[in-house]
Design an enzyme around this catalytic site. Structure first.
Site, PDB file in Angstrom:
ATOM      1  N   LYS A  24       2.246  17.292  17.656  1.00 55.21           N
ATOM      2  CA  LYS A  24       2.584  18.599  18.049  1.00 55.21           C
ATOM      3  C   LYS A  24       1.302  19.055  18.981  1.00 55.21           C
ATOM      4  O   LYS A  24       1.727  19.762  19.869  1.00 55.21           O
ATOM      5  CB  LYS A  24       2.733  19.517  16.580  1.00 55.21           C
ATOM      6  CG  LYS A  24       2.371  20.801  16.983  1.00 55.21           C
ATOM      7  CD  LYS A  24       2.606  21.687  15.568  1.00 55.21           C
ATOM      8  CE  LYS A  24       1.349  21.795  14.854  1.00 55.21           C
ATOM      9  NZ  LYS A  24       0.244  22.869  15.406  1.00 55.21           N
ATOM     10  N   ASN A  25       0.120  18.961  18.584  1.00 57.42           N
ATOM     11  CA  ASN A  25      -1.111  19.385  19.146  1.00 57.42           C
ATOM     12  C   ASN A  25      -1.346  18.999  20.426  1.00 57.42           C
ATOM     13  O   ASN A  25      -2.065  19.368  21.376  1.00 57.42           O
ATOM     14  CB  ASN A  25      -2.447  19.238  18.397  1.00 57.42           C
ATOM     15  CG  ASN A  25      -2.271  20.177  17.075  1.00 57.42           C
ATOM     16  OD1 ASN A  25      -1.461  21.178  16.979  1.00 57.42           O
ATOM     17  ND2 ASN A  25      -3.217  20.167  16.105  1.00 57.42           N
ATOM     18  N   ARG A 123     -10.181  33.307  14.413  1.00 61.89           N
ATOM     19  CA  ARG A 123     -10.140  32.384  15.429  1.00 61.89           C
ATOM     20  C   ARG A 123     -10.464  32.898  16.542  1.00 61.89           C
ATOM     21  O   ARG A 123      -9.669  32.976  17.439  1.00 61.89           O
ATOM     22  CB  ARG A 123      -8.716  31.602  15.425  1.00 61.89           C
ATOM     23  CG  ARG A 123      -8.190  31.159  14.056  1.00 61.89           C
ATOM     24  CD  ARG A 123      -8.454  29.689  13.684  1.00 61.89           C
ATOM     25  NE  ARG A 123      -7.729  28.796  14.540  1.00 61.89           N
ATOM     26  CZ  ARG A 123      -7.031  28.173  14.390  1.00 61.89           C
ATOM     27  NH1 ARG A 123      -6.150  28.304  13.230  1.00 61.89           N
ATOM     28  NH2 ARG A 123      -6.489  27.110  15.054  1.00 61.89           N
ATOM     29  N   ARG A 401       6.603  24.443  11.275  1.00 57.97           N
ATOM     30  CA  ARG A 401       6.037  24.532  12.327  1.00 57.97           C
ATOM     31  C   ARG A 401       5.331  23.077  12.731  1.00 57.97           C
ATOM     32  O   ARG A 401       5.082  23.055  14.000  1.00 57.97           O
ATOM     33  CB  ARG A 401       4.960  25.487  12.237  1.00 57.97           C
ATOM     34  CG  ARG A 401       5.250  27.034  12.368  1.00 57.97           C
ATOM     35  CD  ARG A 401       4.114  27.826  12.375  1.00 57.97           C
ATOM     36  NE  ARG A 401       3.094  27.532  13.046  1.00 57.97           N
ATOM     37  CZ  ARG A 401       1.759  27.136  12.752  1.00 57.97           C
ATOM     38  NH1 ARG A 401       1.358  27.615  11.743  1.00 57.97           N
ATOM     39  NH2 ARG A 401       0.992  26.537  13.693  1.00 57.97           N
TER      40      ARG A 401
HETATM   41  C1  UD1 Z   1      -7.301  22.607  17.189  1.00 59.16           C
HETATM   42  C2  UD1 Z   1      -5.941  22.365  16.388  1.00 59.16           C
HETATM   43  C3  UD1 Z   1      -6.152  22.524  14.749  1.00 59.16           C
HETATM   44  C4  UD1 Z   1      -7.382  21.980  14.318  1.00 59.16           C
HETATM   45  C5  UD1 Z   1      -8.533  22.418  15.073  1.00 59.16           C
HETATM   46  C6  UD1 Z   1      -9.670  21.760  15.050  1.00 59.16           C
HETATM   47  C7  UD1 Z   1      -4.003  22.840  17.946  1.00 59.16           C
HETATM   48  C8  UD1 Z   1      -3.023  23.856  18.357  1.00 59.16           C
HETATM   49  N1  UD1 Z   1      -4.792  23.189  16.885  1.00 59.16           N
HETATM   50  O1  UD1 Z   1      -7.305  24.208  16.767  1.00 59.16           O
HETATM   51  O2  UD1 Z   1      -4.915  22.167  14.375  1.00 59.16           O
HETATM   52  O3  UD1 Z   1      -7.288  22.304  13.209  1.00 59.16           O
HETATM   53  O4  UD1 Z   1      -8.184  22.121  16.686  1.00 59.16           O
HETATM   54  O5  UD1 Z   1      -9.518  20.314  15.085  1.00 59.16           O
HETATM   55  O6  UD1 Z   1      -4.322  22.075  18.844  1.00 59.16           O
HETATM   56  N2  UD1 Z   1     -14.067  28.474  18.062  1.00 59.16           N
HETATM   57  C9  UD1 Z   1     -14.977  29.591  18.595  1.00 59.16           C
HETATM   58  N3  UD1 Z   1     -14.720  29.871  19.896  1.00 59.16           N
HETATM   59  C10 UD1 Z   1     -13.566  29.643  20.708  1.00 59.16           C
HETATM   60  C11 UD1 Z   1     -12.746  28.777  20.342  1.00 59.16           C
HETATM   61  C12 UD1 Z   1     -12.948  28.057  18.990  1.00 59.16           C
HETATM   62  O7  UD1 Z   1     -15.876  29.893  18.125  1.00 59.16           O
HETATM   63  O8  UD1 Z   1     -13.441  30.260  21.867  1.00 59.16           O
HETATM   64  C13 UD1 Z   1     -14.494  27.831  16.855  1.00 59.16           C
HETATM   65  C14 UD1 Z   1     -13.334  27.691  15.825  1.00 59.16           C
HETATM   66  O9  UD1 Z   1     -13.147  29.423  15.293  1.00 59.16           O
HETATM   67  C15 UD1 Z   1     -13.682  27.000  15.102  1.00 59.16           C
HETATM   68  C16 UD1 Z   1     -14.169  25.859  15.927  1.00 59.16           C
HETATM   69  O10 UD1 Z   1     -14.687  26.498  17.025  1.00 59.16           O
HETATM   70  O11 UD1 Z   1     -14.547  26.982  14.001  1.00 59.16           O
HETATM   71  C17 UD1 Z   1     -13.225  24.592  16.396  1.00 59.16           C
HETATM   72  O12 UD1 Z   1     -11.971  25.378  16.901  1.00 59.16           O
HETATM   73  P1  UD1 Z   1     -11.225  24.588  17.760  1.00 59.16           P
HETATM   74  O13 UD1 Z   1     -11.354  23.219  18.140  1.00 59.16           O
HETATM   75  O14 UD1 Z   1     -11.142  25.494  19.273  1.00 59.16           O
HETATM   76  O15 UD1 Z   1      -9.702  24.527  17.363  1.00 59.16           O
HETATM   77  P2  UD1 Z   1      -8.135  25.041  18.072  1.00 59.16           P
HETATM   78  O16 UD1 Z   1      -8.211  24.445  19.268  1.00 59.16           O
HETATM   79  O17 UD1 Z   1      -8.072  26.373  17.683  1.00 59.16           O
END
Ligand code: UD1
Length: 423
Positions: A24-25, A123, A401
């Site tokens: 999915k991701n 997030r 989902r």
């Molecule tokens: C993706 C996955 C999710 C998984 C996560 C971590 C998808 C659709 N989702 O989520 O299932 O749990 O990776 O492996 O692929 N952060 C910031 N600022 C930003 C972006 C992120 O501070 O602009 C922080 C987040 O709050 C979190 C950390 O960075 O604490 C990692 O998040 P991130 O790797 O971005 O996760 P997602 O891409 O949202």
């Protein structure tokens, strides 16, 4: 659509084969990436999931022609008709924000609704914005929308490290725009997750020039155009890991096929450490848990560390193993929502800040439970497979989902699980 729930009768052993679907991701950003090209693209092994349908709805709204049958998706976007991702679609799924990178890359402008928070905590998207601004996009936020525009994107060295380390989403979004920038972009520290690699590999098949995916430095040589392609999505490592835990929690032996065991190394190593026997083959593994298991400790970390998306499932497993286990969640706040529900099934769990301490019990007992997010739902179903009596898991739209035909797959392994409409 009526709300649905699962009814599970615990106690059955599992056996047989289970086939893993596409990730999915990886699929979500790859569908978003497809609108970078004006040529026809065919994507295979796409999971038929709610989130995928939402992404399809979004790219159609932007001007793509899409067909989706038997896990094969074709997408053709001769022209972008709108550069806007409206709130009504984005609110259904955070990953809608991937069209931000694609639209800026192709059209030099985008208007995308802010995704807002979600059940597993705040997030932020500051790192996505930083990545795109570094390439020359002007971004402002007004009325709940991210407005981005530019006259030209220029390749640069970009640091998108955040307080929690790397970001999967920000790495991908920056990559989606950088493939159409003039010159060379270097992203550090880049997320190394297999889904990031899959997006980069896909982009390379549509004519982009990306190197270093899977390492902390991704180098992108921007191109003016993208071509058509045929591509197959990697298997879903979290689905495969969830079935591995299903075997472990029921102390059963099953074979997981059409997966990529290398992407699950940290999970399989942990299972081996607690006493599960694992035999890894080509695109498959056999997992045999017909034995005594030992407690253990997990600290989640970005890939290749232990995935945050697998800790809820292990919490259910640890709840059934005598002794004290611990889980430290370092990436998302508020991601232990399954704990209270598991406790209603007799699990002994204490939460201290970012750490859960789990005292294994002899037997979980069936209860009425409520799913709060995707992986928490999976953990409740897994607990239900071994609990004494009947477990009901409500609000399974969360689970739908992310897992394709979850109950059918479990049933074919011998579990007693049915889907019912809420009344
Ligand atoms: C993706 C996955 C999710 C998984 C996560 C971590 C998808 C659709 N989702 O989520 O299932 O749990 O990776 O492996 O692929 N952060 C910031 N600022 C930003 C972006 C992120 O501070 O602009 C922080 C987040 O709050 C979190 C950390 O960075 O604490 C990692 O998040 P991130 O790797 O971005 O996760 P997602 O891409 O949202």
């Amino acid at each position: 659509m009526a709300m649905q729930r699962f009814k599970i009768k615990g106690g059955n052993k599992l056996k047989g084969l289970v086939r893993i679907t596409g990730s999915k991701n990886a699929a979500l950003p790859i569908i978003a990436a497809s609108i970078l090209s004006d040529q026809k693209i065919t994507i295979e092994n796409v999971p038929a999931l709610m989130d995928v349908y939402t992404m399809v709805e979004l790219v159609k709204y932007l001007g793509a022609k899409v067909s989706f049958n038997n896990n094969v998706l074709t997408i053709h976007t001769p022209k972008i008709k709108k550069c806007k991702a409206p709130y009504d679609i984005v609110r259904k799924m955070r990953a809608s924000y991937y069209v931000l990178g694609s639209l800026i890359g192709r059209e030099k402008k985008a208007k995308v609704s802010l995704p807002g928070g979600c059940a597993i905590g705040p997030r932020p998207i500051d790192l996505h914005i930083k990545g795109l601004e570094s390439l020359g996009a002007k971004i402002d936020i007004a009325d709940g929308y991210i407005n981005a525009s530019t006259t030209r994107l220029t390749g640069r060295d970009i640091n998108i490290g955040g307080p929690k380390g790397t970001s999967v989403g920000a790495t991908i979004n920056t990559m989606l725009a950088a493939v159409r920038a003039q010159g060379i972009t270097k992203i550090t520290p880049a997320a190394c997750e297999p889904e990031v690699v899959d997006v980069a590999d896909f982009l390379n098949t549509i004519g982009c020039d990306i190197k270093g995916q899977g390492t902390p430095t991704i180098t992108i040589n921007g191109q003016e155009r993208c071509s058509g392609a045929r591509y197959s999505i990697i298997p879903d490592r979290i689905e495969a890991g969830t079935f591995a835990v299903a075997a472990a929690i029921t102390r059963s032996k099953i074979t997981v096929i059409d997966c990529q065991p290398a992407h699950l190394q940290s999970v399989l190593e942990l299972l081996a450490a607690i006493g599960v026997k694992i035999k890894v083959g080509q695109k498959r593994f056999i997992i045999d848990a017909r034995c005594r298991l030992k407690p253990s400790h997990i600290c989640v970390a970005p890939y290749p560390g232990f995935p945050t998306d697998m800790q809820a499932q292990f919490m259910a497993l640890f709840a059934t193993i005598p002794g004290t286990s611990m889980i430290k969640e370092t990436i998302f706040e508020n991601r232990f929502m399954q704990a209270v529900e598991l406790m209603r099934m007799g699990a002994k769990i204490a939460i201290q800040g970012d750490t859960a301490i789990i005292e294994g019990v002899k037997k979980l007992s069936g209860a009425a439970t409520m799913a709060s997010d995707l992986r928490a739902s999976a953990s409740l179903v897994l607990a239900g497979l071994v609990a004494k009596g009947t477990t009901v898991v409500r609000r399974i739209y969360h689970l739908d989902r992310g897992y394709e035909k979850f109950e059918n797959k479990l049933r074919s392994l011998g579990a007693q699980i049915t889907r019912q409409n809420e009344n």
